[in-house]
Write a protein that holds these residues in place. Structure first.
Motif, short mmCIF file in Angstrom:
data_model
loop_
_atom_site.label_atom_id
_atom_site.label_comp_id
_atom_site.label_asym_id
_atom_site.label_seq_id
_atom_site.Cartn_x
_atom_site.Cartn_y
_atom_site.Cartn_z
N THR A 94 -14.90 -4.99 -53.39
CA THR A 94 -15.00 -4.32 -54.68
C THR A 94 -15.07 -5.38 -55.78
O THR A 94 -15.86 -5.27 -56.73
N LEU A 95 -14.25 -6.42 -55.65
CA LEU A 95 -14.29 -7.54 -56.61
C LEU A 95 -15.65 -8.23 -56.59
O LEU A 95 -16.20 -8.57 -57.64
N ALA A 96 -16.18 -8.45 -55.40
CA ALA A 96 -17.50 -9.08 -55.29
C ALA A 96 -18.56 -8.22 -55.96
O ALA A 96 -19.41 -8.73 -56.70
N LEU A 141 -22.41 -7.07 -60.16
CA LEU A 141 -23.02 -5.99 -60.94
C LEU A 141 -22.78 -6.11 -62.43
O LEU A 141 -23.56 -5.60 -63.23
N GLY A 142 -21.68 -6.73 -62.82
CA GLY A 142 -21.40 -6.95 -64.23
C GLY A 142 -20.79 -5.76 -64.95
O GLY A 142 -20.56 -4.69 -64.38
N ALA A 143 -20.58 -5.96 -66.24
CA ALA A 143 -19.84 -4.99 -67.07
C ALA A 143 -20.55 -3.67 -67.27
O ALA A 143 -19.91 -2.67 -67.59
N SER A 144 -21.85 -3.61 -67.05
CA SER A 144 -22.56 -2.34 -67.25
C SER A 144 -22.49 -1.45 -66.01
O SER A 144 -23.01 -0.34 -66.02
N ALA A 145 -21.82 -1.91 -64.96
CA ALA A 145 -21.74 -1.15 -63.71
C ALA A 145 -20.57 -0.17 -63.71
O ALA A 145 -19.63 -0.29 -64.48
N SER A 146 -20.69 0.78 -62.82
CA SER A 146 -19.60 1.70 -62.51
C SER A 146 -19.42 1.66 -60.99
O SER A 146 -20.39 1.83 -60.25
N ILE A 147 -18.19 1.42 -60.55
CA ILE A 147 -17.91 1.31 -59.12
C ILE A 147 -16.90 2.38 -58.73
O ILE A 147 -15.90 2.58 -59.42
N GLY A 198 -20.85 2.64 -54.80
CA GLY A 198 -19.67 3.05 -54.06
C GLY A 198 -19.26 1.98 -53.06
O GLY A 198 -20.11 1.31 -52.48
N ASP A 199 -17.95 1.83 -52.88
CA ASP A 199 -17.39 0.93 -51.88
C ASP A 199 -16.60 1.82 -50.92
O ASP A 199 -15.51 2.27 -51.25
N PHE A 200 -17.18 2.08 -49.75
CA PHE A 200 -16.60 3.00 -48.77
C PHE A 200 -15.71 2.23 -47.81
O PHE A 200 -16.19 1.41 -47.04
N GLY A 201 -14.40 2.50 -47.88
CA GLY A 201 -13.43 1.73 -47.13
C GLY A 201 -13.04 0.49 -47.91
O GLY A 201 -12.94 -0.61 -47.39
#
Length: 180
Positions: A32-34, A39-45, A22-25
């Motif tokens: 979020t881009l960083a 984290l790569g393509a297997s991540a969920s943000i 999670g990116d809070f704020g």
């Protein structure tokens, strides 16, 4: 600061690629881009912000640069309860300094983390703010606050010079595993 600087602030706190973060704020998406890059393509943000227009910019930038990363956007005030899946990690980058009463916010946000989950704070290394950064917290102040809400293993990850309040730091902590 540029994308490489954002990645350098987060990189030491990212234990592995993938996972749900999670990116809070999240704002328009610099961190979020960083996260997506690290984290790569297997991540969920999950990017959370009160401003829908900022999240639209965030989404457009992610589609252009990291379209393979699954990203979800929530327009909400992160100081209120949210329905989120258990998170492997989260970041709060330059978002906590807008709130004077940090402890209840942190307790709520910590509840979204899985046991052992990573908590990364990016903040100005100062305890006195200004009109743009009203309630920053220095790294020594963060150590005490993190401990008071039950985070463990707090350590400084990186620093970056800032023309506004001298220095920005990143710090990593963990939600403890339950005792058997």
């Amino acid at each position: 600061m540029n994308h490489g600087d954002h990645c350098n602030l987060l990189r030491p706190g990212i234990p592995a690629a993938g996972g749900t973060w999670g990116d809070f704020g999240a704002g328009s998406g610099a961190f979020t881009l960083a996260l997506a890059d690290l984290l790569g393509a297997s991540a969920s943000i999950i990017a959370i912000d009160q401003q829908a227009s900022a999240l639209r910019e965030n989404e457009q930038a992610l589609r252009r640069q990291f379209s393979a990363v699954s990203t979800h956007y929530i327009v909400a005030d992160f100081t209120h309860p949210l329905e989120l899946p258990p998170l492997d990690g989260l970041i709060m980058a330059n978002s906590l300094h807008f709130h004077s009463h940090k402890e209840p916010i942190l307790r709520q946000i910590m509840s979204y983390l899985k046991p052992g989950g990573q908590f990364i704070l990016v903040e100005y290394n100062a305890d006195t703010g200004n009109q743009w950064v009203p309630y920053p917290l220095s790294y020594p102040t963060w150590i005490k606050l993190a401990e008071s809400v039950g985070l463990i293993g707090t350590h400084q990850l990186a620093t970056y010079p800032s023309r506004f309040l001298r220095e920005i730091y990143s710090a990593g902590s963990q939600r403890p595993e339950p005792l058997d």
